[in-house]
Design a protein around this motif. Sequence first.
Motif, short mmCIF file in Angstrom:
data_model
loop_
_atom_site.label_atom_id
_atom_site.label_comp_id
_atom_site.label_asym_id
_atom_site.label_seq_id
_atom_site.Cartn_x
_atom_site.Cartn_y
_atom_site.Cartn_z
N TRP A 133 0.85 -1.19 0.00
CA TRP A 133 0.00 0.00 0.00
C TRP A 133 0.89 1.24 0.00
O TRP A 133 2.03 1.20 0.45
N PRO A 134 0.37 2.36 -0.49
CA PRO A 134 1.17 3.59 -0.52
C PRO A 134 1.28 4.21 0.88
O PRO A 134 0.33 4.16 1.66
N VAL A 135 2.46 4.75 1.18
CA VAL A 135 2.65 5.42 2.46
C VAL A 135 3.15 6.85 2.30
O VAL A 135 3.35 7.55 3.29
N ALA A 136 3.35 7.30 1.07
CA ALA A 136 3.78 8.68 0.83
C ALA A 136 3.19 9.16 -0.49
O ALA A 136 3.03 8.39 -1.43
N PHE A 137 2.88 10.46 -0.50
CA PHE A 137 2.27 11.06 -1.68
C PHE A 137 3.01 12.33 -2.05
O PHE A 137 3.29 13.17 -1.18
N ALA A 138 3.34 12.49 -3.31
CA ALA A 138 3.96 13.72 -3.81
C ALA A 138 2.86 14.77 -3.96
O ALA A 138 1.77 14.47 -4.43
N LEU A 139 3.17 15.99 -3.52
CA LEU A 139 2.20 17.09 -3.61
C LEU A 139 2.82 18.28 -4.33
O LEU A 139 3.90 18.73 -3.96
N THR A 140 2.12 18.77 -5.35
CA THR A 140 2.55 20.02 -5.99
C THR A 140 1.59 21.14 -5.65
O THR A 140 1.95 22.30 -5.67
N LYS A 141 0.34 20.76 -5.34
CA LYS A 141 -0.66 21.69 -4.83
C LYS A 141 -1.76 20.86 -4.21
O LYS A 141 -1.83 19.64 -4.42
N LEU A 142 -2.61 21.49 -3.43
CA LEU A 142 -3.72 20.79 -2.80
C LEU A 142 -5.05 21.27 -3.36
O LEU A 142 -5.35 22.46 -3.32
N THR A 143 -5.82 20.35 -3.87
CA THR A 143 -7.18 20.67 -4.33
C THR A 143 -8.16 20.23 -3.23
O THR A 143 -7.77 19.52 -2.29
N ALA A 144 -9.41 20.59 -3.37
CA ALA A 144 -10.43 20.16 -2.42
C ALA A 144 -10.54 18.63 -2.40
O ALA A 144 -10.70 18.03 -1.34
N ALA A 145 -10.41 18.01 -3.56
CA ALA A 145 -10.45 16.55 -3.63
C ALA A 145 -9.26 15.93 -2.90
O ALA A 145 -9.40 14.92 -2.21
N ASP A 146 -8.08 16.54 -3.05
CA ASP A 146 -6.89 16.05 -2.35
C ASP A 146 -7.08 16.15 -0.84
O ASP A 146 -6.73 15.24 -0.09
#
Length: 159
Positions: A133-146
């Motif tokens: 399972w994933p334990v880390a997520f790359a973020l470039t910006k945050l949307t409402a869905a994110d």
Amino acid sequence: MKDTPKSAKSTKTTAKSSEKVFTDEERDAIQQRAKEVKAAARRGPRAATADEEGDVLAKIAEMTGSDRAMAERLHAVIKASTPALSPKLWYGMPAYAKDGKVVCFFQPAQKFKTRYSTFGFNDAAKLDDGTMWPVAFALTKLTAADEARIAALVKKAVS
């Protein structure tokens, strides 16, 4: 009188002094973690929660640009969706713990000079899903869905 054998010179190889084991950024994170541990020991268990949230907010205020905006939103989302988690600094990064164990953290891109920020979970997070399972997520910006997805993941992590 017997001759005692002389020990052979060490054949152990050593790293060249020009080679770095840790980058400057990693060394800084280690030093920040040492400061965090010392500060927590000085505070004692009762004063820790309020002071640690202040430390997290101060660290977020030091960030710039999109890192700061994402860290502020993540802090608000996590506090609203999962009040059981306590904000604290972890290697100089905003993190959120349950019973003293870090469950999730935000690593700003500027910290290690990477092209994206990271939102990650430690092994205390209960996100197990099969054998991988994933334990880390790359973020470039945050949307409402994110934000909604992160809130759901954090809730699951502490369930």
